[in-house]
Design a protein around this motif. Sequence first.
Motif, PDB file in Angstrom:
ATOM      1  N   SER A  46       4.841  83.646  34.440  1.00 41.07           N
ATOM      2  CA  SER A  46       5.391  84.834  33.777  1.00 41.07           C
ATOM      3  C   SER A  46       6.909  84.847  33.863  1.00 41.07           C
ATOM      4  CB  SER A  46       4.821  86.111  34.405  1.00 41.07           C
ATOM      5  OG  SER A  46       3.428  86.214  34.194  1.00 41.07           O
ATOM      6  N   VAL A  47       7.438  84.415  35.016  1.00 39.90           N
ATOM      7  CA  VAL A  47       8.888  84.349  35.194  1.00 39.90           C
ATOM      8  C   VAL A  47       9.513  83.453  34.139  1.00 39.90           C
ATOM      9  CG1 VAL A  47      10.709  83.438  36.703  1.00 39.90           C
ATOM     10  CG2 VAL A  47       8.891  84.870  37.662  1.00 39.90           C
ATOM     11  N   TRP A  48       8.906  82.270  33.902  1.00 40.38           N
ATOM     12  CA  TRP A  48       9.502  81.288  32.989  1.00 40.38           C
ATOM     13  C   TRP A  48       9.439  81.726  31.528  1.00 40.38           C
ATOM     14  CZ3 TRP A  48       6.263  77.307  36.092  1.00 40.38           C
ATOM     15  CH2 TRP A  48       6.910  77.039  37.295  1.00 40.38           C
ATOM     16  N   LYS A  49       8.628  82.708  31.221  1.00 43.01           N
ATOM     17  CA  LYS A  49       8.639  83.263  29.865  1.00 43.01           C
ATOM     18  C   LYS A  49       9.877  84.126  29.634  1.00 43.01           C
ATOM     19  CE  LYS A  49       3.587  83.307  29.478  1.00 43.01           C
ATOM     20  NZ  LYS A  49       2.368  84.174  29.402  1.00 43.01           N
ATOM     21  N   VAL A  50      10.488  84.574  30.739  1.00 42.35           N
ATOM     22  CA  VAL A  50      11.686  85.412  30.654  1.00 42.35           C
ATOM     23  C   VAL A  50      12.948  84.575  30.827  1.00 42.35           C
ATOM     24  CG1 VAL A  50      12.879  87.428  31.607  1.00 42.35           C
ATOM     25  CG2 VAL A  50      10.373  87.361  31.577  1.00 42.35           C
ATOM     26  N   SER A  51      12.933  83.657  31.786  1.00 45.44           N
ATOM     27  CA  SER A  51      14.103  82.821  32.055  1.00 45.44           C
ATOM     28  C   SER A  51      13.686  81.571  32.807  1.00 45.44           C
ATOM     29  CB  SER A  51      15.141  83.588  32.890  1.00 45.44           C
ATOM     30  OG  SER A  51      16.232  82.762  33.246  1.00 45.44           O
ATOM     31  N   THR A  52      14.334  80.449  32.486  1.00 45.25           N
ATOM     32  CA  THR A  52      14.120  79.202  33.234  1.00 45.25           C
ATOM     33  C   THR A  52      15.400  78.754  33.939  1.00 45.25           C
ATOM     34  OG1 THR A  52      14.703  77.777  31.360  1.00 45.25           O
ATOM     35  CG2 THR A  52      12.365  78.437  31.583  1.00 45.25           C
ATOM     36  N   GLY A  53      16.477  79.532  33.786  1.00 45.32           N
ATOM     37  CA  GLY A  53      17.751  79.125  34.360  1.00 45.32           C
ATOM     38  C   GLY A  53      18.545  78.199  33.470  1.00 45.32           C
ATOM     39  N   LYS A  54      18.106  78.026  32.223  1.00 43.50           N
ATOM     40  CA  LYS A  54      18.793  77.104  31.314  1.00 43.50           C
ATOM     41  C   LYS A  54      20.250  77.506  31.121  1.00 43.50           C
ATOM     42  CE  LYS A  54      18.399  74.969  26.737  1.00 43.50           C
ATOM     43  NZ  LYS A  54      17.625  74.895  25.487  1.00 43.50           N
ATOM     44  N   GLY A  55      21.130  76.502  31.195  1.00 45.83           N
ATOM     45  CA  GLY A  55      22.551  76.737  31.006  1.00 45.83           C
ATOM     46  C   GLY A  55      23.304  77.040  32.286  1.00 45.83           C
ATOM     47  N   VAL A  56      22.603  77.137  33.404  1.00 44.71           N
ATOM     48  CA  VAL A  56      23.233  77.460  34.684  1.00 44.71           C
ATOM     49  C   VAL A  56      23.328  76.197  35.540  1.00 44.71           C
ATOM     50  CG1 VAL A  56      23.013  78.794  36.823  1.00 44.71           C
ATOM     51  CG2 VAL A  56      22.400  79.835  34.632  1.00 44.71           C
ATOM     52  N   THR A  57      24.456  76.008  36.198  1.00 41.10           N
ATOM     53  CA  THR A  57      24.654  74.884  37.107  1.00 41.10           C
ATOM     54  C   THR A  57      24.632  75.390  38.541  1.00 41.10           C
ATOM     55  OG1 THR A  57      25.989  73.639  35.511  1.00 41.10           O
ATOM     56  CG2 THR A  57      26.220  73.046  37.840  1.00 41.10           C
ATOM     57  N   VAL A  58      23.744  74.805  39.353  1.00 45.70           N
ATOM     58  CA  VAL A  58      23.624  75.159  40.766  1.00 45.70           C
ATOM     59  C   VAL A  58      24.121  73.987  41.599  1.00 45.70           C
ATOM     60  CG1 VAL A  58      22.076  75.875  42.625  1.00 45.70           C
ATOM     61  CG2 VAL A  58      21.611  76.597  40.266  1.00 45.70           C
ATOM     62  N   ALA A  59      25.154  74.217  42.387  1.00 46.53           N
ATOM     63  CA  ALA A  59      25.639  73.170  43.291  1.00 46.53           C
ATOM     64  C   ALA A  59      24.802  73.170  44.561  1.00 46.53           C
ATOM     65  CB  ALA A  59      27.109  73.403  43.633  1.00 46.53           C
ATOM     66  N   HIS A 303      15.935  91.339  60.445  1.00 47.26           N
ATOM     67  CA  HIS A 303      15.043  90.222  60.161  1.00 47.26           C
ATOM     68  C   HIS A 303      14.800  90.042  58.666  1.00 47.26           C
ATOM     69  CE1 HIS A 303      14.030  91.070  64.406  1.00 47.26           C
ATOM     70  NE2 HIS A 303      13.704  89.788  64.474  1.00 47.26           N
ATOM     71  N   TYR A 304      14.552  91.133  57.956  1.00 49.18           N
ATOM     72  CA  TYR A 304      14.167  91.058  56.543  1.00 49.18           C
ATOM     73  C   TYR A 304      15.336  91.265  55.587  1.00 49.18           C
ATOM     74  CZ  TYR A 304       9.254  91.349  57.952  1.00 49.18           C
ATOM     75  OH  TYR A 304       8.022  91.091  58.496  1.00 49.18           O
ATOM     76  N   GLY A 305      16.468  91.773  56.082  1.00 51.74           N
ATOM     77  CA  GLY A 305      17.503  92.205  55.150  1.00 51.74           C
ATOM     78  C   GLY A 305      16.958  93.362  54.340  1.00 51.74           C
ATOM     79  N   TYR A 306      17.046  93.255  53.009  1.00 47.98           N
ATOM     80  CA  TYR A 306      16.471  94.272  52.131  1.00 47.98           C
ATOM     81  C   TYR A 306      15.055  93.906  51.702  1.00 47.98           C
ATOM     82  CZ  TYR A 306      21.069  96.416  51.856  1.00 47.98           C
ATOM     83  OH  TYR A 306      22.249  97.040  52.179  1.00 47.98           O
ATOM     84  N   GLY A 307      14.555  92.767  52.184  1.00 45.29           N
ATOM     85  CA  GLY A 307      13.201  92.361  51.849  1.00 45.29           C
ATOM     86  C   GLY A 307      13.166  90.987  51.216  1.00 45.29           C
ATOM     87  N   PHE A 308      11.949  90.558  50.817  1.00 42.82           N
ATOM     88  CA  PHE A 308      11.797  89.243  50.199  1.00 42.82           C
ATOM     89  C   PHE A 308      11.934  89.344  48.683  1.00 42.82           C
ATOM     90  CE2 PHE A 308       7.480  90.699  51.505  1.00 42.82           C
ATOM     91  CZ  PHE A 308       6.994  91.074  50.263  1.00 42.82           C
ATOM     92  N   ILE A 309      12.444  88.281  48.090  1.00 44.13           N
ATOM     93  CA  ILE A 309      12.764  88.306  46.660  1.00 44.13           C
ATOM     94  C   ILE A 309      11.499  88.398  45.812  1.00 44.13           C
ATOM     95  CG2 ILE A 309      14.943  87.083  46.913  1.00 44.13           C
ATOM     96  CD1 ILE A 309      13.446  84.547  45.880  1.00 44.13           C
ATOM     97  N   LYS A 310      11.627  89.087  44.692  1.00 44.11           N
ATOM     98  CA  LYS A 310      10.568  89.193  43.691  1.00 44.11           C
ATOM     99  C   LYS A 310      11.209  88.899  42.336  1.00 44.11           C
ATOM    100  CE  LYS A 310       7.711  92.680  44.261  1.00 44.11           C
ATOM    101  NZ  LYS A 310       7.217  94.077  44.461  1.00 44.11           N
ATOM    102  N   PRO A 311      11.296  87.617  41.979  1.00 44.89           N
ATOM    103  CA  PRO A 311      12.068  87.213  40.805  1.00 44.89           C
ATOM    104  C   PRO A 311      11.656  87.907  39.505  1.00 44.89           C
ATOM    105  CG  PRO A 311      11.536  85.305  42.127  1.00 44.89           C
ATOM    106  CD  PRO A 311      10.759  86.438  42.702  1.00 44.89           C
ATOM    107  N   PHE A 312      10.359  88.075  39.266  1.00 40.84           N
ATOM    108  CA  PHE A 312       9.938  88.689  38.006  1.00 40.84           C
ATOM    109  C   PHE A 312      10.439  90.124  37.916  1.00 40.84           C
ATOM    110  CE2 PHE A 312       6.905  90.906  35.217  1.00 40.84           C
ATOM    111  CZ  PHE A 312       7.056  90.136  34.064  1.00 40.84           C
ATOM    112  N   SER A 313      10.338  90.865  39.006  1.00 43.40           N
ATOM    113  CA  SER A 313      10.847  92.236  39.020  1.00 43.40           C
ATOM    114  C   SER A 313      12.361  92.248  38.819  1.00 43.40           C
ATOM    115  CB  SER A 313      10.487  92.926  40.335  1.00 43.40           C
ATOM    116  OG  SER A 313       9.092  93.111  40.451  1.00 43.40           O
ATOM    117  N   ALA A 314      13.059  91.320  39.470  1.00 39.94           N
ATOM    118  CA  ALA A 314      14.508  91.259  39.331  1.00 39.94           C
ATOM    119  C   ALA A 314      14.930  90.978  37.892  1.00 39.94           C
ATOM    120  CB  ALA A 314      15.080  90.198  40.260  1.00 39.94           C
ATOM    121  N   LEU A 315      14.113  90.213  37.176  1.00 37.29           N
ATOM    122  CA  LEU A 315      14.417  89.882  35.780  1.00 37.29           C
ATOM    123  C   LEU A 315      14.059  90.994  34.809  1.00 37.29           C
ATOM    124  CD1 LEU A 315      13.123  86.197  35.716  1.00 37.29           C
ATOM    125  CD2 LEU A 315      15.484  86.889  35.241  1.00 37.29           C
ATOM    126  N   THR A 316      13.070  91.794  35.149  1.00 33.92           N
ATOM    127  CA  THR A 316      12.504  92.710  34.148  1.00 33.92           C
ATOM    128  C   THR A 316      12.663  94.189  34.454  1.00 33.92           C
ATOM    129  OG1 THR A 316      10.321  92.590  35.215  1.00 33.92           O
ATOM    130  CG2 THR A 316      10.787  90.990  33.457  1.00 33.92           C
TER     131      THR A 316
END
Length: 454
Positions: A46-59, A303-316
Amino acid sequence: MSFTRTLRAVGGVAVAGALLFGSAPAASADQIRDDQWPLKAFDAESVWKVSTGKGVTVAVIDDPVDSDHPDLRGNVLRGKDVESGGPANHEDQRDHGTAMASIIAGHGHGAGNSEGVKGLAPGAKILPVGIPSGDSIPDLDSGGLADAVNYAVDNGASVINMSFGQSTLSAEDKQALSNAVKKDVFLVVATGNDGVGRLDQLTSFPGVVAVGAVDNSGRVWDESNYGRQTMLTAPGTRIRSAAASKPYRLANGTSDSAAYVSGAAALLRAKFPDLTAGQIANRLVKTAGLPPGQAGMKLPDPHYGYGFIKPFSALTKDIPTGSKNGPLKTPKGDSAPSAGGATAPGASSTGGDQANGQKASGLGPGAIVGIALGVLAVAAVIVIVVVSQKKKGRNGPPPGGPGGFGGPGGAGFTPQQPGPYQQPGPYQQPGPYQQQPGGPGAYPPAPPTQPPGR
């Protein structure tokens, strides 16, 4: 300068002959993908239907990367080895850099890329920046980190993954990191694998995102270092990734957790190219989750900071843009990033320089008195108008929406509170990924079946 990578020598479990590329039946090759429980937890399809990171460079500042690995081929740039000055894309011995690259931007192989390791941001490009290491422990001269960070920034990286630890930072290192923050680069650092409540200077540097590890139930891994600087957590146990000296490895570590956050940042930078690094962090923070029974904890938690990442929620999710820095601190002496996103409605786009300009304006006492008298006159007119409007019943709601400036839609970053984004157990999957005594990812870890954490 000595780098101490307590995160590097995570226990890779060699994959035996049956899993070598081209020599295994389809079912065995698919097992590698099946082992990637974080992709299932993230609902990556489901995440990849929204974004795949195309065009971004990660060092990836780490060991050089094997760009010929079938799961990475075409996604790795030439890069640079800061020790030799040569390229950093031909590694065939040290596994760590290749592993991090594959977690971030692996694309798999085989029919429909359905086999092998797939990264969270398979459309992104990896810029490998090699740093020296011997016997799995890097050892750089002073300026080594600075050289690596400066190269990454100068060569188009908008996300930098640093899955290593460093106890001290030189003046050159601090300047390079500050410059990266000023250039609006999203900096990700792993907290370390000693299970101690102490974070080093790199992890604590203002502007970086410090990442700890959780297991597949969302609970913090017992060897994840922690401290008040921890901002986020991500999967870090039983992580399957590509390797350089062998096809694949299986490991525990906050290194892997940091790589997943870098992948999530790449997804967001592709989807929201006008947001600053701080605003990207804001989306990750505001949509982070906590494990069952922890929803009421005070955040950020050591220990958790603000919690664990939820990429789909962050995108949508509909998340207010927020201030340019979001939850990120600004290095001393630096202003907010100048690149990227729009300022949130109602937020000021000016900083301390404006105040300094006013102090140096050169207004004399007479001019100040005249201005003051003018302000009083204008205020008197406003009072008369407001009173008149009240008498006629024409007053509307306070500015800024319901609740005034502090109501819904208000600008700026607000620390996440327990609410709808902290839903229990999103990393606890049905079937083989449920928590079982002694099973993969069980909490607490089962030492006889877990690979070592460093």
